[in-house]
Enzyme design. Structure first.
Site, PDB file in Angstrom:
ATOM      1  N   ASN A   1      70.264  61.775-120.855  1.00 46.58           N
ATOM      2  CA  ASN A   1      69.887  62.147-122.228  1.00 46.58           C
ATOM      3  C   ASN A   1      70.748  63.278-122.781  1.00 46.58           C
ATOM      4  O   ASN A   1      71.090  63.270-123.969  1.00 46.58           O
ATOM      5  CB  ASN A   1      68.385  62.451-122.328  1.00 46.58           C
TER       6      ASN A   1
ATOM      7  N   GLU B   1      63.787  69.872-112.421  1.00 47.86           N
ATOM      8  CA  GLU B   1      63.513  69.927-113.865  1.00 47.86           C
ATOM      9  C   GLU B   1      63.111  68.516-114.268  1.00 47.86           C
ATOM     10  O   GLU B   1      63.968  67.636-114.401  1.00 47.86           O
ATOM     11  CB  GLU B   1      64.756  70.379-114.633  1.00 47.86           C
TER      12      GLU B   1
HETATM   13  P1  NAD Z   1      65.946  59.476-113.424  1.00 50.36           P
HETATM   14  O1  NAD Z   1      65.038  60.288-112.600  1.00 50.36           O
HETATM   15  O2  NAD Z   1      65.833  58.016-113.381  1.00 50.36           O
HETATM   16  O3  NAD Z   1      67.476  59.803-113.094  1.00 50.36           O
HETATM   17  C1  NAD Z   1      67.978  61.117-113.101  1.00 50.36           C
HETATM   18  C2  NAD Z   1      69.169  61.207-112.171  1.00 50.36           C
HETATM   19  O4  NAD Z   1      68.720  60.982-110.836  1.00 50.36           O
HETATM   20  C3  NAD Z   1      70.239  60.142-112.420  1.00 50.36           C
HETATM   21  O5  NAD Z   1      71.507  60.694-112.181  1.00 50.36           O
HETATM   22  C4  NAD Z   1      69.900  59.088-111.384  1.00 50.36           C
HETATM   23  O6  NAD Z   1      70.985  58.258-111.048  1.00 50.36           O
HETATM   24  C5  NAD Z   1      69.486  59.960-110.225  1.00 50.36           C
HETATM   25  N1  NAD Z   1      68.656  59.287-109.231  1.00 50.36           N
HETATM   26  C6  NAD Z   1      67.846  58.215-109.405  1.00 50.36           C
HETATM   27  N2  NAD Z   1      67.257  57.890-108.231  1.00 50.36           N
HETATM   28  C7  NAD Z   1      67.700  58.783-107.315  1.00 50.36           C
HETATM   29  C8  NAD Z   1      67.442  58.969-105.926  1.00 50.36           C
HETATM   30  N3  NAD Z   1      66.615  58.163-105.251  1.00 50.36           N
HETATM   31  N4  NAD Z   1      68.061  59.989-105.294  1.00 50.36           N
HETATM   32  C9  NAD Z   1      68.891  60.821-105.958  1.00 50.36           C
HETATM   33  N5  NAD Z   1      69.181  60.685-107.274  1.00 50.36           N
HETATM   34  C10 NAD Z   1      68.581  59.677-107.944  1.00 50.36           C
HETATM   35  O7  NAD Z   1      65.720  60.047-114.891  1.00 50.36           O
HETATM   36  P2  NAD Z   1      66.202  59.408-116.254  1.00 50.36           P
HETATM   37  O8  NAD Z   1      65.235  58.371-116.663  1.00 50.36           O
HETATM   38  O9  NAD Z   1      67.632  59.078-116.112  1.00 50.36           O
HETATM   39  O10 NAD Z   1      66.085  60.693-117.215  1.00 50.36           O
HETATM   40  C11 NAD Z   1      65.021  60.932-118.040  1.00 50.36           C
HETATM   41  C12 NAD Z   1      64.032  61.890-117.391  1.00 50.36           C
HETATM   42  O11 NAD Z   1      64.624  63.166-117.217  1.00 50.36           O
HETATM   43  C13 NAD Z   1      62.829  62.142-118.265  1.00 50.36           C
HETATM   44  O12 NAD Z   1      61.660  62.100-117.492  1.00 50.36           O
HETATM   45  C14 NAD Z   1      63.049  63.536-118.794  1.00 50.36           C
HETATM   46  O13 NAD Z   1      61.908  64.239-119.191  1.00 50.36           O
HETATM   47  C15 NAD Z   1      63.732  64.185-117.647  1.00 50.36           C
HETATM   48  N6  NAD Z   1      64.450  65.377-118.089  1.00 50.36           N
HETATM   49  C16 NAD Z   1      63.988  66.610-117.698  1.00 50.36           C
HETATM   50  C17 NAD Z   1      64.627  67.754-118.145  1.00 50.36           C
HETATM   51  C18 NAD Z   1      64.150  69.117-117.737  1.00 50.36           C
HETATM   52  O14 NAD Z   1      64.931  70.060-117.813  1.00 50.36           O
HETATM   53  N7  NAD Z   1      62.916  69.265-117.299  1.00 50.36           N
HETATM   54  C19 NAD Z   1      65.735  67.656-118.968  1.00 50.36           C
HETATM   55  C20 NAD Z   1      66.163  66.385-119.363  1.00 50.36           C
HETATM   56  C21 NAD Z   1      65.523  65.245-118.900  1.00 50.36           C
END
Ligand code: NAD
Length: 487
Positions: free
Chosen positions: A156, A254
């Site tokens: 995002n 996060e």
């Molecule tokens: P996601 O958890 O699917 O993916 C995030 C990252 O983790 C990606 O790079 C993905 O490839 C990696 N990933 C996925 N599975 C993994 C595993 N098993 N081991 C290690 N890495 C892995 O999240 P998303 O859907 O891509 O992003 C949206 C989410 O992120 C939303 O829930 C949003 O609220 C959250 N977010 C949080 C913050 C914060 O600062 N709190 C900021 C931005 C987004």
């Protein structure tokens, strides 16, 4: 490096200061607004991740021995180079992420600013000295880098969420292997080149695009990785935390959020409605800190609802690269499917659609993952719009009878990331800030993150802090040293 319809990109991983050629195992990256191919990128597997981590570990031996001021100078040069390349990076970020040009500009400037912020802290880092532990005995508390940091980032805000980690990690003497989201690798890969050209030594920052279940897990479980800085969804974060526990690694998570905003009867309603609209629809609603639940006090509810609905209806939905677009597409088909389910179940349960509620009918948008800005009045408390994280442009609004009800309902969520209150009364504002269970409260202010202030969530929103000088504590370890003077 730019992406146009006629020239698609082909990129490999970035290790040891070198952009490597593309490998046979690749992923196609498509533009979420048009469905066009942006390019192909290597899917890093175990061997590539191992090479990246080893390069980072090797580079860390020299990088960790620099003084803070010297590292600060290099991070400063990186921030300047990044800033100088923003115009080049904007089309790349728009193409792979889908966001609008204006949103890409804001993101990229902010990411460069965060690096600059940490460069600026270089001469302020202090350790602790304890006098007279016993006669002739003194104590010192040293601050030491952790080693190799795995920075795992979602799609995002690919660059700001990376630089929130990169800035403090590098300043403190760590080295970094970043894994961008599998759908947004290109801006990060180009940034790695820019930072290396600006003076970051080879191996200090490496990038391994690929699937979370492969590259992500290889990184999290690599024995030389000492800290995992993760931003993403709550389920993935919990899995990452569990995997990292195996090697007793440091972790910051996060995660997702469902930020409440409370608008009181004595608020500046025009500004409050604008903040709610901006807080919900910015980045097509795909932000962790975003207004995801709106509670309005009864006496002003109709006025606020009317203003928010009017704003939602006025937003121009369009392809990110079109200069007039104010709200781009969702990032993927999966994101849109999830949002459609959340809205339709919430409406089926009794919520009333006041704006949007479906896909735009403009044929020019038919190839992208678009969804109209949506407002839903009073979906049930157990509906997805009340309980889940809604990661798209759909805002639920509830009328509440008083502040007690507003606070209780705001806190009745699995998440605890951000929050906001709009009121003309200082005591009300301070009560809300004190009583909401989350990591940030904005009082009469739009949802803007400041580098100066620590940020991080509670409950299902994770733990640990980014931003602020507090972030340095999450990239260093303290070590106690006792000195016995012989005299
Ligand atoms: P996601 O958890 O699917 O993916 C995030 C990252 O983790 C990606 O790079 C993905 O490839 C990696 N990933 C996925 N599975 C993994 C595993 N098993 N081991 C290690 N890495 C892995 O999240 P998303 O859907 O891509 O992003 C949206 C989410 O992120 C939303 O829930 C949003 O609220 C959250 N977010 C949080 C913050 C914060 O600062 N709190 C900021 C931005 C987004």
């Amino acid at each position: 490096m730019s992406a146009t319809a006629s020239s698609t990109l082909e990129r490999g991983v970035f290790i040891d200061g070198v952009a490597l050629p593309i490998e046979p195992d690749t992923s196609a990256i498509t533009n979420p607004g048009t469905g066009e191919l942006v390019g192909r990128v290597t899917n890093a597997g175990d061997e590539i991740v191992d090479a990246a981590v080893r390069s980072a570990a090797q580079a860390g031996q020299a990088w960790s021995r620099h003084g803070y001021a010297d590292r600060g100078k290099i991070v400063h040069a990186c921030a300047e180079a990044f800033e100088a390349h923003v115009d080049e990076l904007v089309p790349l970020l728009v193409a792979e992420q889908g966001k609008t040009i204006r949103e890409a500009q804001i993101e990229l400037h902010k990411a460069a600013e965060t690096l600059e912020h940490y460069a600026g802290l270089a001469k302020q880092v202090r350790a602790v000295y304890v006098d007279a532990l016993a006669p002739g005995v003194e104590g010192r508390v040293l601050r030491r880098p952790l080693g190799v940091v795995a920075a795992i980032v979602p799609w995002n805000f690919p660059t700001t969420l990376l630089c929130n980690k990169l800035g403090p990690a590098l300043l403190c003497g760590n080295t970094v292997v970043a894994k961008p989201a599998d759908t947004t690798p290109f801006t990060t890969l180009r940034l790695a080149e820019i930072l290396t050209e600006a003076g970051l030594p080879p191996g200090v920052f490496n990038v391994v695009p690929g699937a979370g279940s492969v590259a992500g897990e290889a990184l999290v479980t690599h024995p030389l990785v000492r800290k995992v800085a993760f931003t993403g969804s709550t389920p993935t974060g919990e899995r990452v935390g569990a995997l990292a526990a195996k090697g007793s690694k440091r972790v910051t998570l996060e995660l997702g959020g469902s930020d409440p905003m409370i608008i009181c009867a004595d608020a500046d309603l025009t500004r409050a409605a604008s903040a709610a609209s901006m807080g919900r629809f910015y980045n097509c609603g795909q932000a962790c800190l975003a207004t995801k639940r709106l509670y309005v006090l009864e006496p002003v509810a109709d006025e606020v609802i009317e203003a928010v609905v009017a704003k939602a209806a006025r937003l121009r939905v369009g392809i990110g690269s079109e200069p007039g677009s104010q709200i781009g597409p969702l990032h993927s088909e999966r994101q849109r499917q999830t949002l459609e389910r959340q809205v339709s179940e919430s409406v089926a349960g009794g919520g009333e659609v006041l704006a949007g509620g479906g896909r735009p009918d403009d044929p020019a948008l038919a190839k992208g993952w678009f969804y109209s800005p949506t407002v839903v009045l009073e979906p049930p408390d157990d509906s997805p719009m009340a309980r889940e994280e809604v990661f798209g442009p759909a805002l639920p609004i509830w009328r509440v009878k008083d502040l007690d009800e507003a606070i209780a309902r705001a806190n009745d969520s699995p998440f605890g990331l951000g929050s906001a209150v709009w009121t003309g009364d200082l005591e009300t504002a301070e009560r809300v800030a004190a009583e909401l269970d989350c990591g940030y409260t904005w009082i009469n202010s739009p949802t803007k993150v400041y580098d100066e202030l620590p940020f991080g969530g509670l409950k299902a929103s994770g733990y640990g802090k980014e931003h602020g000088s507090e972030a340095l504590d999450y990239y260093t370890d303290t070590k106690s040293v006792v000195v016995k003077r012989t005299l």
